[in-house]
Design a protein around this motif. Sequence first.
Motif, PDB file in Angstrom:
ATOM      1  N   ALA A 151      17.827  -4.207  -7.695  1.00  0.00           N
ATOM      2  CA  ALA A 151      17.649  -3.816  -9.092  1.00  0.00           C
ATOM      3  C   ALA A 151      16.171  -3.519  -9.321  1.00  0.00           C
ATOM      4  N   TYR A 152      15.882  -2.839 -10.397  1.00  0.00           N
ATOM      5  CA  TYR A 152      14.488  -2.571 -10.718  1.00  0.00           C
ATOM      6  C   TYR A 152      14.276  -2.691 -12.221  1.00  0.00           C
ATOM      7  N   CYS A 153      13.016  -2.875 -12.577  1.00  0.00           N
ATOM      8  CA  CYS A 153      12.614  -2.958 -13.976  1.00  0.00           C
ATOM      9  C   CYS A 153      11.769  -1.716 -14.269  1.00  0.00           C
ATOM     10  N   ARG A 154      12.082  -1.032 -15.354  1.00  0.00           N
ATOM     11  CA  ARG A 154      11.364   0.204 -15.677  1.00  0.00           C
ATOM     12  C   ARG A 154       9.974  -0.046 -16.254  1.00  0.00           C
ATOM     13  N   ARG A 155       9.713  -1.238 -16.728  1.00  0.00           N
ATOM     14  CA  ARG A 155       8.415  -1.543 -17.320  1.00  0.00           C
ATOM     15  C   ARG A 155       7.341  -1.697 -16.234  1.00  0.00           C
ATOM     16  N   PRO A 156       6.132  -1.163 -16.439  1.00  0.00           N
ATOM     17  CA  PRO A 156       5.047  -1.398 -15.473  1.00  0.00           C
ATOM     18  C   PRO A 156       4.748  -2.892 -15.385  1.00  0.00           C
ATOM     19  N   MET A 157       4.553  -3.383 -14.176  1.00  0.00           N
ATOM     20  CA  MET A 157       4.344  -4.818 -13.979  1.00  0.00           C
ATOM     21  C   MET A 157       2.940  -5.151 -13.459  1.00  0.00           C
ATOM     22  N   ILE A 158       2.270  -4.188 -12.817  1.00  0.00           N
ATOM     23  CA  ILE A 158       0.960  -4.450 -12.227  1.00  0.00           C
ATOM     24  C   ILE A 158       0.069  -3.222 -12.368  1.00  0.00           C
ATOM     25  N   LEU A 159      -1.200  -3.415 -12.142  1.00  0.00           N
ATOM     26  CA  LEU A 159      -2.145  -2.326 -11.924  1.00  0.00           C
ATOM     27  C   LEU A 159      -2.481  -2.393 -10.436  1.00  0.00           C
ATOM     28  N   TYR A 160      -2.443  -1.271  -9.760  1.00  0.00           N
ATOM     29  CA  TYR A 160      -2.672  -1.249  -8.329  1.00  0.00           C
ATOM     30  C   TYR A 160      -4.047  -0.671  -8.044  1.00  0.00           C
ATOM     31  N   ARG A 161      -4.846  -1.392  -7.299  1.00  0.00           N
ATOM     32  CA  ARG A 161      -6.187  -0.941  -6.969  1.00  0.00           C
ATOM     33  C   ARG A 161      -6.261  -0.639  -5.480  1.00  0.00           C
ATOM     34  N   LYS A 162      -6.715   0.559  -5.148  1.00  0.00           N
ATOM     35  CA  LYS A 162      -6.933   0.902  -3.746  1.00  0.00           C
ATOM     36  C   LYS A 162      -8.372   0.544  -3.400  1.00  0.00           C
ATOM     37  N   ARG A 163      -8.521  -0.192  -2.328  1.00  0.00           N
ATOM     38  CA  ARG A 163      -9.836  -0.647  -1.901  1.00  0.00           C
ATOM     39  C   ARG A 163     -10.321   0.217  -0.742  1.00  0.00           C
ATOM     40  N   ILE A 164     -11.532   0.720  -0.856  1.00  0.00           N
ATOM     41  CA  ILE A 164     -12.116   1.512   0.227  1.00  0.00           C
ATOM     42  C   ILE A 164     -12.244   0.620   1.458  1.00  0.00           C
ATOM     43  N   GLY A 165     -11.804   1.156   2.578  1.00  0.00           N
ATOM     44  CA  GLY A 165     -11.879   0.393   3.825  1.00  0.00           C
ATOM     45  C   GLY A 165     -10.554  -0.229   4.232  1.00  0.00           C
ATOM     46  N   SER A 166      -9.551  -0.192   3.343  1.00  0.00           N
ATOM     47  CA  SER A 166      -8.251  -0.749   3.715  1.00  0.00           C
ATOM     48  C   SER A 166      -7.516   0.249   4.605  1.00  0.00           C
ATOM     49  N   ILE A 167      -6.506  -0.208   5.309  1.00  0.00           N
ATOM     50  CA  ILE A 167      -5.790   0.672   6.234  1.00  0.00           C
ATOM     51  C   ILE A 167      -5.096   1.824   5.510  1.00  0.00           C
ATOM     52  N   THR A 168      -4.731   1.626   4.252  1.00  0.00           N
ATOM     53  CA  THR A 168      -4.047   2.703   3.528  1.00  0.00           C
ATOM     54  C   THR A 168      -5.009   3.788   3.041  1.00  0.00           C
ATOM     55  N   THR A 169      -6.306   3.483   2.931  1.00  0.00           N
ATOM     56  CA  THR A 169      -7.257   4.465   2.406  1.00  0.00           C
ATOM     57  C   THR A 169      -8.148   5.083   3.475  1.00  0.00           C
ATOM     58  N   THR A 170      -8.109   4.587   4.703  1.00  0.00           N
ATOM     59  CA  THR A 170      -8.968   5.112   5.752  1.00  0.00           C
ATOM     60  C   THR A 170      -8.144   5.754   6.866  1.00  0.00           C
ATOM     61  N   PRO A 171      -8.729   6.719   7.551  1.00  0.00           N
ATOM     62  CA  PRO A 171      -8.028   7.300   8.699  1.00  0.00           C
ATOM     63  C   PRO A 171      -7.885   6.229   9.790  1.00  0.00           C
ATOM     64  N   ASP A 172      -6.692   5.994  10.218  1.00  0.00           N
ATOM     65  CA  ASP A 172      -6.440   5.001  11.254  1.00  0.00           C
ATOM     66  C   ASP A 172      -5.160   5.399  11.983  1.00  0.00           C
ATOM     67  N   PRO A 173      -5.266   5.753  13.250  1.00  0.00           N
ATOM     68  CA  PRO A 173      -4.080   6.208  13.986  1.00  0.00           C
ATOM     69  C   PRO A 173      -2.978   5.166  14.055  1.00  0.00           C
ATOM     70  N   ARG A 174      -3.339   3.890  13.979  1.00  0.00           N
ATOM     71  CA  ARG A 174      -2.328   2.829  14.077  1.00  0.00           C
ATOM     72  C   ARG A 174      -1.297   2.912  12.955  1.00  0.00           C
ATOM     73  N   LYS A 175      -1.721   3.357  11.774  1.00  0.00           N
ATOM     74  CA  LYS A 175      -0.750   3.423  10.679  1.00  0.00           C
ATOM     75  C   LYS A 175       0.290   4.513  10.932  1.00  0.00           C
ATOM     76  N   PHE A 176      -0.099   5.586  11.611  1.00  0.00           N
ATOM     77  CA  PHE A 176       0.861   6.648  11.912  1.00  0.00           C
ATOM     78  C   PHE A 176       1.776   6.260  13.074  1.00  0.00           C
ATOM     79  N   LEU A 177       1.240   5.530  14.037  1.00  0.00           N
ATOM     80  CA  LEU A 177       2.089   5.024  15.122  1.00  0.00           C
ATOM     81  C   LEU A 177       3.086   4.017  14.567  1.00  0.00           C
ATOM     82  N   SER A 178       2.642   3.226  13.613  1.00  0.00           N
ATOM     83  CA  SER A 178       3.524   2.258  12.959  1.00  0.00           C
ATOM     84  C   SER A 178       4.637   2.975  12.204  1.00  0.00           C
ATOM     85  N   ARG A 179       4.279   4.046  11.531  1.00  0.00           N
ATOM     86  CA  ARG A 179       5.270   4.837  10.780  1.00  0.00           C
ATOM     87  C   ARG A 179       6.293   5.456  11.737  1.00  0.00           C
TER      88      ARG A 179
END
Length: 166
Positions: free
Chosen positions: A67-95
């Motif tokens: 199930a899901y709730c339509r109301r926003p529950m959080i604010l999401y902050r992207k941090r510079i240097g995290s694996i989701t914001t930087t080029p990193d081949p490991r994340k694509f191999l993981s995918r």
Amino acid sequence: ITSSKAEGDIHLLGADFWRVLLRQYPFNTSVMAVRREAARAMRFDTDLVCWEDWDFVVRTADNYRVAYCRRPMILYRKRIGSITTTPDPRKFLSRARMFRKWRGLFRDLDEETTRDLRLWENDALITASYEFRSQSRRLALEWAWQALIQRPRWKGIRALAGALIR
């Protein structure tokens, strides 16, 4: 997606929802509420460097009601240097590993979804090859070659040529 209104802003998703999740990940792990029994049964795949939350939700939705709730529950902050914001081949191999795993795990996939998962796995291998170019020519060649063997197409040939020329 079929859903039925359960209570207020909460919507129970239909049994076909996990098929939608195979194509896109509209959630954030920060707002997930999972029953203890489901969390124990599904567990996060620690072999995945990235995307382990998406994998967890897909496998959970295949085995439990979601199930899901339509109301926003959080604010999401992207941090510079995290694996989701930087080029990193490991994340694509993981995918790529995740898409391959799903093809083996979900035996009743239709032909189109199976083909899409195979293509996305191949695209992830090619992207990993591009990402490895600045770190290791050998690894860039290895992943471009793997992509080309798996699915011969121009995109793989270009990745292999680019890794050779670098």
